[in-house]
Write an enzyme that holds these catalytic residues in place. Sequence first.
Site, PDB file in Angstrom:
ATOM      1  N   ASP A 197       0.797  -1.238   0.000  1.00 48.21           N
ATOM      2  CA  ASP A 197       0.000   0.000   0.000  1.00 48.21           C
ATOM      3  C   ASP A 197       0.833   1.295   0.000  1.00 48.21           C
ATOM      4  O   ASP A 197       0.541   2.229   0.763  1.00 48.21           O
ATOM      5  CB  ASP A 197      -0.945   0.019   1.207  1.00 48.21           C
ATOM      6  CG  ASP A 197      -1.912  -1.151   1.219  1.00 48.21           C
ATOM      7  OD1 ASP A 197      -1.899  -1.952   0.277  1.00 48.21           O
ATOM      8  OD2 ASP A 197      -2.681  -1.265   2.192  1.00 48.21           O
ATOM      9  N   ASP A 212      -4.656  -0.769  -1.772  1.00 47.22           N
ATOM     10  CA  ASP A 212      -5.973  -0.553  -1.185  1.00 47.22           C
ATOM     11  C   ASP A 212      -6.880   0.009  -2.287  1.00 47.22           C
ATOM     12  O   ASP A 212      -6.514   0.982  -2.956  1.00 47.22           O
ATOM     13  CB  ASP A 212      -5.851   0.457  -0.036  1.00 47.22           C
ATOM     14  CG  ASP A 212      -6.410  -0.067   1.269  1.00 47.22           C
ATOM     15  OD1 ASP A 212      -6.556  -1.288   1.411  1.00 47.22           O
ATOM     16  OD2 ASP A 212      -6.693   0.758   2.164  1.00 47.22           O
ATOM     17  N   HIS A 266     -10.749   0.719  -2.459  1.00 47.23           N
ATOM     18  CA  HIS A 266     -12.074   0.712  -1.843  1.00 47.23           C
ATOM     19  C   HIS A 266     -13.152   1.303  -2.755  1.00 47.23           C
ATOM     20  O   HIS A 266     -12.909   2.317  -3.421  1.00 47.23           O
ATOM     21  CB  HIS A 266     -12.055   1.536  -0.555  1.00 47.23           C
ATOM     22  CG  HIS A 266     -11.198   0.976   0.521  1.00 47.23           C
ATOM     23  ND1 HIS A 266     -11.316  -0.325   0.971  1.00 47.23           N
ATOM     24  CD2 HIS A 266     -10.206   1.541   1.269  1.00 47.23           C
ATOM     25  CE1 HIS A 266     -10.437  -0.526   1.945  1.00 47.23           C
ATOM     26  NE2 HIS A 266      -9.751   0.579   2.134  1.00 47.23           N
ATOM     27  N   HIS A 283     -10.708   6.923   1.993  1.00 46.29           N
ATOM     28  CA  HIS A 283      -9.344   6.873   1.475  1.00 46.29           C
ATOM     29  C   HIS A 283      -9.223   5.798   0.401  1.00 46.29           C
ATOM     30  O   HIS A 283      -9.969   4.826   0.390  1.00 46.29           O
ATOM     31  CB  HIS A 283      -8.333   6.602   2.608  1.00 46.29           C
ATOM     32  CG  HIS A 283      -8.479   5.248   3.234  1.00 46.29           C
ATOM     33  ND1 HIS A 283      -9.425   4.979   4.201  1.00 46.29           N
ATOM     34  CD2 HIS A 283      -7.821   4.076   3.024  1.00 46.29           C
ATOM     35  CE1 HIS A 283      -9.331   3.703   4.561  1.00 46.29           C
ATOM     36  NE2 HIS A 283      -8.359   3.125   3.848  1.00 46.29           N
ATOM     37  N   LYS A 289      -7.076  -4.865  -2.944  1.00 44.65           N
ATOM     38  CA  LYS A 289      -7.767  -5.389  -1.759  1.00 44.65           C
ATOM     39  C   LYS A 289      -8.729  -4.341  -1.217  1.00 44.65           C
ATOM     40  O   LYS A 289      -8.667  -3.173  -1.590  1.00 44.65           O
ATOM     41  CB  LYS A 289      -6.760  -5.795  -0.678  1.00 44.65           C
ATOM     42  CG  LYS A 289      -5.908  -4.652  -0.121  1.00 44.65           C
ATOM     43  CD  LYS A 289      -4.826  -5.181   0.801  1.00 44.65           C
ATOM     44  CE  LYS A 289      -3.972  -4.087   1.399  1.00 44.65           C
ATOM     45  NZ  LYS A 289      -4.672  -3.251   2.398  1.00 44.65           N
ATOM     46  N   CYS A 334      -1.734  -2.655   7.940  1.00 47.67           N
ATOM     47  CA  CYS A 334      -1.725  -3.528   6.763  1.00 47.67           C
ATOM     48  C   CYS A 334      -0.451  -4.357   6.644  1.00 47.67           C
ATOM     49  O   CYS A 334      -0.514  -5.519   6.217  1.00 47.67           O
ATOM     50  CB  CYS A 334      -1.957  -2.695   5.507  1.00 47.67           C
ATOM     51  SG  CYS A 334      -3.609  -1.926   5.493  1.00 47.67           S
TER      52      CYS A 334
END
Length: 208
Positions: free
Chosen positions: A8, A48, A50, A83, A108, A153
């Site tokens: 990340d 990341d 989302h 975020h 992810k 993470c």
Amino acid sequence: MKALLLIDIQNGFCPGGNLPVAEGDRIVPIANALIENGGYDLIVASQDWHPENHGSFASQHAGKEPFDMGELSGKPQVMWPDHCVQGTFDAQFHPDLNTDSFDYVQQKGENPAVDSYSAFRDNDQAAVTGLADYLTRQGVTCLDICGLATDYCVNFSVQDAVDMLPEVKVRFIEDASRGIDPEGVKAAIAAMRAKGADIITSKDILAA
């Protein structure tokens, strides 16, 4: 087969991002040195990624502010600022990171109903990302892990790597990572060591 897993290293977790880790950008030159001179056969990165309605976002819960404790799918959950939303600048890798050398990117955190700190599986451990299978297919025998943030993470990824890749030597590169809370970082490193991961620095790799 030696692999480097970068966790990340995205704009969102660097200064100026929506969930910045102090000095998060300081690890980029170290990561690049490892990519270029660490003798790795495989370079892998997690990202990341989302949806904008992710349930870990405080904005999705009436009366909640970022960093409040809440609940997600029946389990305790830190409420984060929005975020690393898919397709935004915040979700992009840091612009100075040598992404051209990446062999594989594991996204992810796409399920809005559960958070995903680890690059290997969701926090409820019910769904795996497929990263462990990928590394196994590639014949990886040594996996070095670093990135953002040490106490979240990175910690979860290192511990899952030990659990899910029992034949692989797992090492955490301390100086190529940054954390959110100093006490949390200490606890995370102790937990990684207790799980069976080696704690090293970039000098151990680059001087070899």
